[in-house]
Design a protein around this motif. Structure first.
Motif, PDB file in Angstrom:
ATOM      1  N   UNK A   1      11.994   8.489   4.188  1.00  0.00           N
ATOM      2  CA  UNK A   1      12.943   9.020   5.156  1.00  0.00           C
ATOM      3  C   UNK A   1      12.224   9.958   6.127  1.00  0.00           C
ATOM      4  N   UNK A   2      12.920  10.346   7.193  1.00  0.00           N
ATOM      5  CA  UNK A   2      12.337  11.254   8.172  1.00  0.00           C
ATOM      6  C   UNK A   2      11.916  12.550   7.492  1.00  0.00           C
ATOM      7  N   UNK A   3      10.754  13.091   7.822  1.00  0.00           N
ATOM      8  CA  UNK A   3      10.301  14.345   7.212  1.00  0.00           C
ATOM      9  C   UNK A   3      11.295  15.473   7.452  1.00  0.00           C
ATOM     10  N   UNK A   4      11.453  16.348   6.435  1.00  0.00           N
ATOM     11  CA  UNK A   4      12.446  17.420   6.504  1.00  0.00           C
ATOM     12  C   UNK A   4      11.828  18.764   6.145  1.00  0.00           C
ATOM     13  N   UNK A  31       6.215   2.094   1.567  1.00  0.00           N
ATOM     14  CA  UNK A  31       5.981   3.391   0.930  1.00  0.00           C
ATOM     15  C   UNK A  31       5.205   4.314   1.864  1.00  0.00           C
ATOM     16  N   UNK A  32       5.925   5.252   2.493  1.00  0.00           N
ATOM     17  CA  UNK A  32       5.332   6.175   3.451  1.00  0.00           C
ATOM     18  C   UNK A  32       5.489   7.614   2.966  1.00  0.00           C
ATOM     19  N   UNK A  33       4.379   8.344   2.919  1.00  0.00           N
ATOM     20  CA  UNK A  33       4.393   9.777   2.632  1.00  0.00           C
ATOM     21  C   UNK A  33       3.990  10.510   3.905  1.00  0.00           C
ATOM     22  N   UNK A  34       4.795  11.515   4.287  1.00  0.00           N
ATOM     23  CA  UNK A  34       4.566  12.235   5.536  1.00  0.00           C
ATOM     24  C   UNK A  34       4.298  13.709   5.273  1.00  0.00           C
ATOM     25  N   UNK A  35       3.421  14.291   6.103  1.00  0.00           N
ATOM     26  CA  UNK A  35       3.221  15.730   6.071  1.00  0.00           C
ATOM     27  C   UNK A  35       2.833  16.240   7.448  1.00  0.00           C
ATOM     28  N   UNK A  57       5.492   3.189  14.454  1.00  0.00           N
ATOM     29  CA  UNK A  57       4.617   3.313  13.292  1.00  0.00           C
ATOM     30  C   UNK A  57       4.949   2.250  12.250  1.00  0.00           C
ATOM     31  N   UNK A  58       6.244   2.055  11.993  1.00  0.00           N
ATOM     32  CA  UNK A  58       6.655   1.066  10.990  1.00  0.00           C
ATOM     33  C   UNK A  58       6.341  -0.360  11.452  1.00  0.00           C
ATOM     34  N   UNK A  59       6.329  -0.593  12.747  1.00  0.00           N
ATOM     35  CA  UNK A  59       5.928  -1.909  13.255  1.00  0.00           C
ATOM     36  C   UNK A  59       4.421  -2.117  13.096  1.00  0.00           C
ATOM     37  N   UNK A  92       0.813  -1.219   0.000  1.00  0.00           N
ATOM     38  CA  UNK A  92       0.000   0.000   0.000  1.00  0.00           C
ATOM     39  C   UNK A  92       0.847   1.269   0.000  1.00  0.00           C
ATOM     40  N   UNK A  93       0.204   2.358  -0.377  1.00  0.00           N
ATOM     41  CA  UNK A  93       0.729   3.696  -0.146  1.00  0.00           C
ATOM     42  C   UNK A  93       0.217   4.127   1.217  1.00  0.00           C
ATOM     43  N   UNK A  94       1.133   4.452   2.127  1.00  0.00           N
ATOM     44  CA  UNK A  94       0.753   4.836   3.492  1.00  0.00           C
ATOM     45  C   UNK A  94       0.954   6.345   3.639  1.00  0.00           C
ATOM     46  N   UNK A  95      -0.141   7.065   3.855  1.00  0.00           N
ATOM     47  CA  UNK A  95      -0.090   8.512   4.018  1.00  0.00           C
ATOM     48  C   UNK A  95      -0.236   8.842   5.500  1.00  0.00           C
ATOM     49  N   UNK A  96       0.724   9.610   6.014  1.00  0.00           N
ATOM     50  CA  UNK A  96       0.741   9.954   7.431  1.00  0.00           C
ATOM     51  C   UNK A  96       0.670  11.471   7.569  1.00  0.00           C
ATOM     52  N   UNK A  97      -0.451  11.959   8.091  1.00  0.00           N
ATOM     53  CA  UNK A  97      -0.573  13.366   8.452  1.00  0.00           C
ATOM     54  C   UNK A  97      -0.407  13.445   9.962  1.00  0.00           C
ATOM     55  N   UNK A  98       0.485  14.314  10.440  1.00  0.00           N
ATOM     56  CA  UNK A  98       0.714  14.289  11.874  1.00  0.00           C
ATOM     57  C   UNK A  98       1.308  15.553  12.452  1.00  0.00           C
ATOM     58  N   UNK A  99       1.190  15.643  13.758  1.00  0.00           N
ATOM     59  CA  UNK A  99       1.838  16.708  14.501  1.00  0.00           C
ATOM     60  C   UNK A  99       3.349  16.619  14.291  1.00  0.00           C
ATOM     61  N   UNK A 100       3.957  17.736  13.972  1.00  0.00           N
ATOM     62  CA  UNK A 100       5.386  17.739  13.638  1.00  0.00           C
ATOM     63  C   UNK A 100       6.250  17.203  14.784  1.00  0.00           C
TER      64      UNK A 100
END
Length: 377
Positions: free
Chosen positions: A167-170, A54-58, A46-48, A26-34
């Motif tokens: 990778x870790x959000x930047x 495939x992780x997209x973060x915002x 989270x990865x466990x 799957x495509x995993x979309x993660x919206x979260x508190x910075x």
């Protein structure tokens, strides 16, 4: 399309709003508190919980999971496409001389074009000029491919916004998700619900997102004239009174949040560009107007669909959240009521919303809107 959704809070841990089932790539979309996304142990957890690749973060100014709105959570949506495919590209504005237009062109240049149906973009909301990013994305884009998405947030801190892929959000990162497949149906809409007041005026001196003069007078003087003491109040007041802007040569207006004011030179700092020669008008909002905007967005996005919506991605402005207060969940509740109980809702509160204007394929940066992207296979 198979979807698994969950949210995480420090006090409740992981909670699922769908059945917890295994998915295929799957495509995993993660919206979260910075701040949560900067917690390495939590991200490992989270990865466990979601053992995928495939992780997209915002980062956000508030997270939407189903009809719930949180301020200190991770909202996770794992999407397994059964007939469609996706491709993710990333680039960082700091690697391109802080030039957001160049960043957009580089991002889209990496994206395979064959059978591309839609692109969804997440970008840092403090170092990336959303208007310029869109201009770069659309330099080579086809007339049959639309762009939606949003600028990441950082609650009301305005310190750092982050995005990332795997990778870790930047900071300064932008992520482009390309969606492919003939069976994929994507529709979208963006509506505000704010009402203009006062006469239309001319922006006579602007540079990028800085408005120095309106009708030949310091922009701040106009702001003070209509808002009085509210012009000096803090964030909520600024967010409650945006500008409607109609740029030269365009027959529609976009909304720009007033992020700050500069008493030294009398300028107003907007969340997006304002071209010199634009017609501008002050706007105001009420919770009822904001709710109507969300309803209009849901009806417009769904009215001509051929397939039943399976997933709705919501990007709403943090200004709407500030104005709605305790009524904030009404937006998501009414959208779900219109789209149907079986629809999965996921989204975030942003520093800027990205979507075509009504009845157009040309993308714009919006503020103070509810933007919907509806997906189904």
């Amino acid at each position: 399309m198979k979807i698994v959704q969950a949210y995480y809070t420090k006090f409740r841990g992981w909670n699922y709003t769908t059945n917890k089932t295994a998915l295929n790539n799957p495509l995993v979309i993660v919206f979260g508190n910075r701040l949560l996304m900067e917690d390495e142990s939590l991200m490992a957890n989270l990865k466990q919980e979601f053992p995928y690749s495939d992780f997209v973060y915002g980062s956000t100014a508030g997270e939407i999971t189903d009809t719930m709105v949180f301020e200190n959570s991770l909202s996770v949506t794992a999407i397994a496409f059964e007939k469609s495919t996706f491709k993710v590209t990333t680039a960082n504005v700091f690697d391109h001389d802080k030039d957001a237009e160049k960043l957009g062109a580089v991002l889209y240049g990496k994206m395979p074009q064959e059978n591309l149906r839609h692109v969804f973009v997440l970008a840092g909301g403090n170092f990336i000029n959303g208007s310029a990013l869109i201009a770069g994305l659309e330099k080579e884009i086809g007339t049959d491919v639309a762009v939606t998405g949003g600028l990441c947030g950082d609650d009301g801190r305005f310190e750092r916004t982050t995005a990332g892929y795997n990778e870790s959000p930047k900071e300064g990162e932008a992520v482009l998700v390309g969606l492919y497949g003939d069976s994929l149906e994507v529709t979208y809409a963006s509506f505000g619900g704010f009402q203009p007041f006062g006469p239309k005026r001319l922006a006579t001196k602007t540079i990028g997102n800085l408005v120095y003069e309106i009708d030949g007078q310091p922009a701040l003087d106009l702001y003070k004239k209509y808002l009085g003491e509210k012009a000096h109040q803090q964030l909520e007041s600024l967010l409650s009174y945006p500008l409607s802007i109609t740029e030269p040569g365009k027959d529609y207006a976009v909304v720009r949040t007033i992020l700050n004011i500069d008493t030294a030179d009398g300028s107003i700092i907007l969340a997006g560009n304002c071209a010199q020669g634009s017609h501008v008008q002050l706007m105001m909002a009420s919770p009822e107007g904001i709710v109507r905007g969300a309803i209009d967005a849901a009806k417009t996005a769904s009215e001509d669909r051929e397939k039943k919506t399976e997933l709705a991605l919501l990007v709403s402005c943090m200004g709407r959240k500030a104005i709605m207060g305790q009524r904030i969940e009404e937006e998501a509740e009414l959208i779900k009521e219109i789209l149907g109980d079986s629809v999965a809702l996921a989204g975030f509160y942003s520093y800027g919303e990205i979507a075509p204007h009504y009845n157009s394929m040309l993308c714009e940066l919006h503020n103070q809107t509810m933007t919907l992207t509806l997906l189904s296979e």
